[in-house]
Design an enzyme around this catalytic site. Sequence first.
Site, mmCIF file in Angstrom:
data_model
loop_
_atom_site.group_PDB
_atom_site.id
_atom_site.type_symbol
_atom_site.label_atom_id
_atom_site.label_comp_id
_atom_site.label_asym_id
_atom_site.label_seq_id
_atom_site.Cartn_x
_atom_site.Cartn_y
_atom_site.Cartn_z
ATOM 1 C CB CYS A 322 -0.109 -4.499 -9.004
ATOM 2 S SG CYS A 322 -0.580 -3.110 -9.990
ATOM 3 N NE ARG A 433 0.263 5.380 -8.641
ATOM 4 C CZ ARG A 433 -0.351 4.219 -8.661
ATOM 5 N NH1 ARG A 433 0.172 3.176 -8.070
ATOM 6 N NH2 ARG A 433 -1.513 4.085 -9.281
#
Length: 492
Positions: A322, A433
């Site tokens: 991430c 997403r």
Amino acid sequence: MANLHPSLKNKEFWYKDITLIPNRLPDFERDEVDLTTNFTKRIVLKTPFVSSPMDTVTESKMAILMALQGGIGVIHYNFLTIDEQIREVEKVKRFMAGFVFNPITLSPKNKIKDVFNINEEFGFFSVPITEKGTLNSKLVGIVTHRDIRYRQDMETKLEKLMTPRKKIIWAKKAETVSQNNLDLAIEILRKNNLDTLPIVDEKNRVVALVTDSDIRKQSQFPLATVDENKRLRVFIAVESRLKLAKERIKKAFGVGVDGILIDASVVFKEQIEIAKFVKKNFPELEVVLGNVDSGEMVEKILKEAHQYCDGLRVGIGPGAACITQQELGTGRAQASAVWDCAEAIKKLEPKYGFIPLIADGGIKVPDLAEIQKPGDISKALALGDQTVMMGSLLAGLDEAPGEKEFDYEENKMVKKYRGMGSIEAMEKRAAVRYGIEKVKIKIPEGKVIKVPYRGSGYDFIPKLIAGVKQSLQKQGFRNIKELQEEADIRPI
Ligand code: XMP
């Protein structure tokens, strides 16, 4: 709740910033520790592990591994078509069963190559042969591994080699399926040394079968997460867009999926519409929402959606691939997010009932393939979440999609792992997403990295389980409930 050291209150902290202090005198063995926990309101796991819905982590092979070891897998949706994802669900649900209610059947006119094709797709060879080649058609024969294993003549029709009806041992539906009497079916199977036992109704139509390999799998994997018919449980991720998710959910329900995880990096309102749609149309399915990272968010989402929510995913931006926290300056240190959400949900329990939390991301990748770090898992559980969801820790296993390769710089075998918010992943479907599938300028929230190759998950996961048990035993806790009530969590 556990005892969180006062100096940690109102602070941001990661798993690496805390430790669990052993204060008791353990009087039991490590393997007596029971890791039973809830993944969702109704789904109980014997192992608190969940694999991430990511395209370098969870397809059918990973979901099968996780469920056999007592956890569960969530199949990603970054396929080009919905049917590809549904196929993966089907493979998990077909992996084993008590009664196989939807066996693949063929007709006498099918060929040897059709049986090999079935084996390639689903991993089994036993096929009942029916008059029309379909279920609920008359049983005329059976083909098993023994009949075809050394055959080269792929074009030969099955009628030439099948064991014909008169030589087959079968069981009656009225005595087995209708009475949910699997034991009788197993008894017949064993007494006659069969690979496969077809079950037929009063008109001799095939309605189900029982196979020896299924029965053996069940005793080989005592922790397995199974449904009422002993099939492995599996979830799918769906996008947080009602229109897209609807078709996916309908199809997945048709092949027996156990629940839906509505996927987004941050929970958004449309998720509630999807959750409502699921509960109205498919009340059997469990629904996981997320992600959240603070008590305030937990309160807001439960106020609007507690009756449609069976589990909540915690963590914004702590994952190994991430970059949300660096790119967007948003997100949170995972251990404090887990604590904050757990504290809030506990307070809300009298109002909304018990809703389990999933600590998603940030379980660290060790440097060497041989070393596991179950410590982060015990910390997440001690902080109050019922399960941990892992991506990078599992992406190096054989069961994760993708090939292993040799990294000449690092001088070791590696596998590729990519964030679903990486440009590479978003080129398929994953931009949904992040709610940016419609915009032209896409800011990535994930990157592509390499993780150490870790070999077979069937060796790795049992070690990880043993490590978590050992951590609890060291602290003197026999189960997760005791850990969550009594753990002594201090800063390092
Ligand atoms: P770990 O640390 O186990 O984390 O590798 C897995 C979790 O990371 C999330 N995920 C992302 N988060 N950008 C993000 O901010 C991304 O590109 C990304 N891809 C996955 C996801 O929640 C997963 O379970």
